[in-house]
Scaffold this motif. Sequence first.
Motif, PDB file in Angstrom:
ATOM      1  N   GLY A  86       0.803  -1.217   0.000  1.00  0.00           N
ATOM      2  CA  GLY A  86       0.000   0.000   0.000  1.00  0.00           C
ATOM      3  C   GLY A  86       0.831   1.259   0.000  1.00  0.00           C
ATOM      4  O   GLY A  86       0.483   2.244  -0.664  1.00  0.00           O
ATOM      5  N   LEU A  87       1.943   1.270   0.739  1.00  0.00           N
ATOM      6  CA  LEU A  87       2.810   2.446   0.789  1.00  0.00           C
ATOM      7  C   LEU A  87       3.387   2.747  -0.582  1.00  0.00           C
ATOM      8  O   LEU A  87       3.425   3.908  -1.018  1.00  0.00           O
ATOM      9  CB  LEU A  87       3.933   2.205   1.806  1.00  0.00           C
ATOM     10  N   TRP A  88       3.834   1.695  -1.285  1.00  0.00           N
ATOM     11  CA  TRP A  88       4.381   1.862  -2.645  1.00  0.00           C
ATOM     12  C   TRP A  88       3.321   2.420  -3.582  1.00  0.00           C
ATOM     13  O   TRP A  88       3.582   3.352  -4.355  1.00  0.00           O
ATOM     14  CB  TRP A  88       4.871   0.508  -3.154  1.00  0.00           C
ATOM     15  N   ILE A  89       2.118   1.892  -3.514  1.00  0.00           N
ATOM     16  CA  ILE A  89       1.035   2.334  -4.399  1.00  0.00           C
ATOM     17  C   ILE A  89       0.713   3.809  -4.166  1.00  0.00           C
ATOM     18  O   ILE A  89       0.538   4.584  -5.113  1.00  0.00           O
ATOM     19  CB  ILE A  89      -0.219   1.458  -4.185  1.00  0.00           C
ATOM     20  N   VAL A  90       0.669   4.218  -2.911  1.00  0.00           N
ATOM     21  CA  VAL A  90       0.346   5.613  -2.592  1.00  0.00           C
ATOM     22  C   VAL A  90       1.398   6.558  -3.156  1.00  0.00           C
ATOM     23  O   VAL A  90       1.075   7.557  -3.820  1.00  0.00           O
ATOM     24  CB  VAL A  90       0.225   5.799  -1.064  1.00  0.00           C
TER      25      VAL A  90
END
Length: 458
Positions: A93-97
């Motif tokens: 999720g952090l990468w996607i954000v």
Amino acid sequence: MLPAAILVTILSGFAIVNMIAVRFSMQEKLGLSFLVGMAFQTILMVLLDQLNIAVTPVSITAATSVAVAAMLPFLYRKRQHIITPVKVKGINGLWIVFIGFIVYIEYMNFTKCLYFPTYDRDSLAGFDTIGYIISREHTIRHLSIFQGDYMPSIHGPGSYITYAPMVQLSYAYVYMFGAETSKLIPALMFGFFLLAFYGAALRAIGTSGAAVATFFAMMTPQMLSWSSLSGTNVIHAIYASLGVIYFTLWFRKREQSMLSMGALLLGINAWCRSEGIVFIGACLFIMLIDAIIRKQYKALIECTLIAAAPALLWTLFMKVNGLYAEGIISTHLIVDGAKLKTIWDAMTNHYSNTIYYGLTFIGLPVAILLNIKSLIKEKDNIQLLAVILLSSFLYMFLLYQVTYTWDSINNVLAYSAKRFLFCFTPMIWYYVFSNGSVVTAFLKLDGLFAREKAITVK
């Protein structure tokens, strides 16, 4: 014609990158393709002009075709590794954000860059105008505005006649192929830079850490703002920072491809702006110490030759064709305490200015303190830190030796020096996020949130 010209530039750069570093990731290859390809086109333009061949779309395309054709036998032997899947491991999720933020902000920046016409003073007075005239007169050495009878002050101190040619020629390139604005170049440069920086960051930082590092490198306020203008500073910062990053990555595994790519990008950095020599000097000094310790000098010699080649080519071209201006650098050591204090005060003010550089110059000392144990015991990232500090010193020394006969010292420090510091922001964010303690923290985050299977985009 223009889309085809851009595609040719990308393909030629992709071929050169594969000649040097066929094992690089696809993210790196694609990111570096336009950056290297555009530099290659401008070097060809200088060589064509010196051979008395008109610099036209036909001659440039023909020269590029011949050069790429000469590479094909070598590339054919490496064909299995040239195009590989783009592997993205451990998406979370952090990468996607953060990737989402990068894509969205870069989209806005790209469209803003192309929408507004060139209006900054330096481009209108020099880079953009020179590029446009080259595209119409098809020459560099016989350019009308470089003639003394047309512009009597052309050989005066600080004249554009001796400026490193990369940016002007890249603008001329797109104008020749029908571009309505030169700002296509900075727009493409910054986009490809982000991809190349992310690819390089993946080598030393976890998946999400690389995305966050790229975001911070992108969001330096003044650098992001200037990336949509037609000046030289952000383009110069792209080559200088990536050159230093790849050069220092070489110390990790001693891979020849890293050193060659780093040296090439450092050479192009001086092809953009002459002040870029401070990064070459800092890197070669660090490498000299390493060579003396290890008693191995082959890599040092190779790096020196590659990094110095573009600047030597331009110096020779100017010498042969009578392109000169009054010198602005004192050849003897200046002794002036007041001048030294003026420079020191201005630079320390820049370093502490969060409006210009965000948290960049605050992040550096914090990262050093967080990693001080590994820095002392394991020499973690010591080469990158050394290059950052040494090149900062060399730049201030260069400012000290300038005579300021064409402009005031206060103007140079307030504007030119401020923009030169763009070169350091990607290096510093790379240093911050590639430190052992930060990498460990992000790897834990990757392990906590990552999916079980890597996603492969073919």
